[in-house]
Design a protein around this motif. Structure first.
Motif, mmCIF file in Angstrom:
data_model
loop_
_atom_site.group_PDB
_atom_site.id
_atom_site.type_symbol
_atom_site.label_atom_id
_atom_site.label_comp_id
_atom_site.label_asym_id
_atom_site.label_seq_id
_atom_site.Cartn_x
_atom_site.Cartn_y
_atom_site.Cartn_z
ATOM 1 N N UNK A 175 26.143 -92.738 56.151
ATOM 2 C CA UNK A 175 26.516 -93.842 55.711
ATOM 3 C C UNK A 175 26.595 -94.108 54.182
ATOM 4 N N UNK A 176 25.402 -93.490 53.439
ATOM 5 C CA UNK A 176 25.328 -93.513 52.038
ATOM 6 C C UNK A 176 26.530 -92.632 51.475
ATOM 7 N N UNK A 177 26.848 -91.817 52.109
ATOM 8 C CA UNK A 177 28.089 -90.928 51.493
ATOM 9 C C UNK A 177 29.330 -91.497 51.583
ATOM 10 N N UNK A 178 29.466 -92.236 52.998
ATOM 11 C CA UNK A 178 30.737 -93.061 53.290
ATOM 12 C C UNK A 178 30.886 -93.982 52.209
ATOM 13 N N UNK A 179 29.891 -94.804 51.735
ATOM 14 C CA UNK A 179 29.849 -95.797 50.756
ATOM 15 C C UNK A 179 30.449 -95.052 49.441
#
Length: 341
Positions: A175-179
């Motif tokens: 999730x964090x990397x997607x952001x």
């Protein structure tokens, strides 16, 4: 100005003596400079559609136009020149494992006959753009998934394309990397004025990134609209189901059973309505007890989508009046449970 247009595009495959229709009469117009998303479940035909845009998949029928030029039957040098202006990034990065990050980008520049004397400067420029200047001598195995995708983006931008195609580019990321990747793509779209076409089954990415969305089911476009409209007021049954999985509030059975009287209502209210003091207004004017059991407000393209689950209790006639008043102030009202009335 229309950058990409698909006119009645179909793609069929022959498989074990039967014909499979992967894309069925799809027509789309994607405007210059926008981030256009195509969403749907696995097998809906999303990847096949996006691959027709650079003719990695030649349509069985229909036409593909770039900047108004029909490229459907382009071949040889003509096709090569078209593809130079269309970058592409993939779910699994597709980096060359035994070459450094710098050499991965250099390979793309060589393949496109980028001026030899300018190649190294271009590598430096691209790695700076994706914030990986310090990784030029590293190998893919030493990078995180997000860093690998940043290299994939830098490589796709190597030849200054006008269009960037993204095939499930965040599906392999947390999730964090997607952001982080979403922020980078927004920056590229804004600063380089690129037209971005992004396919995904991740509705969180669609909500966060896209300007407009096309929804695919069984090889067909079933709905197309601005992202806010798709999430706020989906029209097609499949879109409602797809959005509902992401946006709807889940009501535990125990919650429904908790209330012996009254009704449970789910309310959806959009944009300016999301800021109105709905509960207070109803309570002041109608003698019912109102309580919020669950709720959230999300913002898409700067506009609010609010969802509430409320319990309304009181005399049946007053509850009916409250429901009528609420119905006139929200976009949708759904009766979830009837309690004791």
């Amino acid at each position: 100005m229309t950058k990409i247009e698909l006119k009645n595009v179909s793609v069929q495959f022959n498989q074990k003596r039967r014909q499979i229709t992967a894309v069925n009469h799809v027509s789309l117009k994607i405007e210059e400079g926008e981030i256009f998303g195509i969403v749907g479940l696995s097998g809906a035909g999303k990847s096949t559609v996006v691959r027709t845009m650079n003719l990695l998949q030649v349509p069985t029928s229909g036409h593909v136009l770039i900047d108004g030029q029909d490229i459907t039957h382009a071949k040889g040098q003509s096709l090569g020149n078209i593809r130079k202006k269309i970058g592409m990034i993939f779910q699994h990065f597709n980096l060359i494992s035994n070459r450094t990050i710098g050499d991965n980008i250099l390979f793309a520049l060589k393949a496109a006959n980028y001026p030899k004397n300018n190649r190294q400067d271009r590598v430096t420029e691209l790695l700076d753009l994706v914030d990986l200047s310090d990784k030029v001598g590293d190998y893919p195995a030493n990078l995180s998934g997000g860093q690998k995708q940043r290299v994939g983006i830098a490589r796709a931008l190597a030849n200054n394309p006008d269009i960037l195609l993204c095939d499930e580019a965040t599906s392999a990321l947390d999730v964090e990397t997607t952001e982080e990747i979403i922020n980078l793509l927004e920056k590229i779209n804004r600063d380089l004025k690129l037209t971005i076409v992004f396919i995904t089954h991740q509705m969180e990415v669609a909500k966060r990134l896209f300007h407009r969305v096309a929804v695919m089911e069984n090889g067909e476009i079933v709905e197309e609209n601005e992202t806010f409209e798709i999430f706020g007021k989906p029209q097609h049954a499949f879109t409602q189901k797809l959005v509902g999985r992401h946006m709807n509030l889940v009501v535990p059975v125990e919650l429904e059973q908790k209330f012996a009287t009254g009704v449970l209502l789910e309310l959806t209210y959009l944009d300016d309505h999301a800021l109105e003091p709905l509960i207070a207004n109803v309570s002041r004017q109608i003698p019912v007890l109102l309580s919020i059991t669950h709720g959230k407000i999300e913002y898409i393209q700067g506009k609010a989508i609010g969802r509430l689950i409320i319990h309304v209790d009181g005399e049946p006639a007053e509850i009916k009046r409250a429901i009528e008043m609420i119905t006139n102030q929200v976009d949708t009202l759904t009766l979830l449970g009837k309690g004791g009335i």
